[in-house]
Enzyme design. Structure first.
Site, short mmCIF file in Angstrom:
data_model
loop_
_atom_site.label_atom_id
_atom_site.label_comp_id
_atom_site.label_asym_id
_atom_site.label_seq_id
_atom_site.Cartn_x
_atom_site.Cartn_y
_atom_site.Cartn_z
N SER A 180 0.98 -1.64 0.00
CA SER A 180 0.28 -0.11 -0.02
C SER A 180 0.96 0.72 0.45
O SER A 180 1.90 1.90 -1.22
CB SER A 180 -0.85 -0.09 1.60
OG SER A 180 -2.15 0.76 1.15
N THR A 181 0.40 2.19 0.89
CA THR A 181 1.75 4.01 1.14
C THR A 181 2.95 2.88 1.13
O THR A 181 3.39 2.48 2.12
CB THR A 181 1.03 4.25 2.82
OG1 THR A 181 -0.22 4.55 2.38
CG2 THR A 181 1.61 5.65 2.20
N HIS A 206 -1.70 -1.07 -3.70
CA HIS A 206 -3.90 -0.62 -3.21
C HIS A 206 -3.27 0.77 -3.94
O HIS A 206 -2.59 2.28 -4.23
CB HIS A 206 -3.66 -0.23 -1.97
CG HIS A 206 -4.29 -0.86 -1.42
ND1 HIS A 206 -3.76 -1.23 0.61
CD2 HIS A 206 -4.62 -1.93 -1.26
CE1 HIS A 206 -4.22 -1.99 0.62
NE2 HIS A 206 -4.57 -2.80 0.47
N MET A 299 -0.08 0.59 5.73
CA MET A 299 -0.97 1.45 6.81
C MET A 299 -2.18 0.82 6.93
O MET A 299 -2.77 0.24 5.73
CB MET A 299 -1.62 2.75 7.04
CG MET A 299 -2.16 2.82 7.88
SD MET A 299 -2.69 5.44 8.16
CE MET A 299 -3.78 4.54 9.39
N ASP A 302 -5.03 -4.76 6.45
CA ASP A 302 -5.28 -5.27 5.01
C ASP A 302 -3.71 -6.43 4.00
O ASP A 302 -3.08 -6.03 4.20
CB ASP A 302 -5.34 -4.16 3.46
CG ASP A 302 -5.62 -5.33 2.39
OD1 ASP A 302 -6.36 -6.72 2.41
OD2 ASP A 302 -5.90 -5.17 1.16
#
Length: 362
Positions: A180-181, A206, A299, A302
């Site tokens: 993700s991030t 993501h 973050m 998931d």
């Protein structure tokens, strides 16, 4: 004592977007919009009075474009920046350049629509802001390590048949990756460390729809491995990397001696679509001990439960360590659940994956 709210500065030349963004963010008690600006010059004046915790930044604006302003921010006073972009080819390309310049994430501009659409937009935008507020900018890629620009040559006019990217026709091992991030850069570093005969990779990053195709194409032109946005029924093959299409779930499926992928609509899972948990759960079901699971920076949680299911099915599971994560959320949750066999610096993950696969094959 409760934490102070995250102070956000919204920069966009559209009054409608500024109003929509402010409304969506102000609904969350942990976020406060400190101001909105129609262009970077107005934003700079506001920042002289008060420095925001997070900036949401439009790319295409008059007087000064967002990419130029982002470069100034990262050079003079690095701050967590999220790109707020349109769903266009140009928007996708500029947004990816912004990620390489120092932005942490991409969100699409909110617009009027169904109640479900607005709620999903709110979840995505709020989560992106909260992740950015927790990010460690010192772990972003240094300028000397940025992804190179795609090579330009006569190939652009007459593309070769790409024998240097020959894809094997069978595979037994599969590597499933979630991020993700900070994940776009982490994935770049991971792919740079893999050989041409690496086992097939299936990736959930993501990212909004339409941006994943541009992201996959950018990786494909940069690295020897074949990288593409996954399509329904694609085979998982040695030397190939399949990226989940934005806003669609990606699942692994066994088909005889091969693995294939399925693309599916559906609700958010673990607050995301695509969801890493969805991919990892199907990896546990259809690949088991033939799989390696890798959970990178991001973050939230998931992927943590899905990685635990992979671990319990016999897969070898790796988490990126805290020291190399931009946001140590998803990997931390996986460690907490006991889903991780090895917690490694990003620079060592690719070599460890290949070593593990070759050891299992011998």
């Amino acid at each position: 004592m409760p934490k102070n709210p995250i102070r956000v500065l919204v920069i966009d030349d559209s009054a409608v977007v500024r109003e929509a963004m402010t409304g969506l963010l102000d609904e969350d008690p942990g976020i406060e919009v400190m101001g909105a600006a129609a262009d970077p010059f107005i934003a700079a004046n506001k920042m002289e009075e008060e420095v925001p915790d997070v900036i949401t930044l439009d790319i295409e604006m008059p007087r000064m474009d967002g990419l130029t302003f982002l470069k100034k921010i990262m050079t003079q006073h690095p701050l967590p920046v999220i790109i707020c972009s349109t769903l266009t080819e140009q928007g996708s390309d500029l947004s990816l350049k912004a990620l390489e310049t120092g932005a942490l994430d991409i969100i699409t501009k909110p617009k009027l629509g169904t109640k479900q659409f607005l709620e999903e937009s709110r979840v995505r935008i709020v989560d992106a802001v909260k992740a950015a507020a927790e990010a460690d900018l010192t772990r972003k890629r240094s300028p000397s390590r940025q992804m190179p620009e795609p090579k330009k040559s006569s190939d652009a006019v007459a593309p070769p048949s790409r024998p240097e990217k020959k894809v094997m026709q069978t595979t037994e091992k599969v590597v499933l990756v979630g991020a993700s991030t900070g994940g776009t850069e982490a994935l770049s570093e991971l792919l740079a460390s893999l050989p041409l005969d690496a086992p097939g990779l299936v990736v959930v990053q993501h990212m909004p729809e339409h941006f994943t195709a541009a992201f996959a194409q950018r990786l494909d032109t940069t690295f020897p491995l074949e990288v593409k946005e996954a399509e329904e029924g694609d085979s998982v093959l040695q030397g190939r990397v399949l990226i989940a299409p934005g806003n669609r779930h990606l699942m692994l499926q066994r088909s005889g001696a091969r693995y294939r992928v399925r693309i599916k609509d559906g609700p958010f899972v673990s607050r995301h679509r695509p969801s890493v948990d969805v991919l990892f759960r199907t990896g546990a079901r259809y690949a088991g001990s033939n799989a390696v699971g890798v959970l990178l920076t991001g973050m939230g949680d998931d992927g943590a439960q899905g990685l635990k299911e992979m671990h319990d099915s016999g897969a070898f599971c790796i988490a990126q360590d805290e020291a190399s994560c931009v946001v140590y959320g998803m990997p931390a949750e996986a460690v907490r659940l006991g889903a991780v066999d090895a917690e490694l610096p990003l620079r060592d993950i690719g070599e460890h994956v290949i070593s593990r696969v070759r050891r299992a094959a011998s």
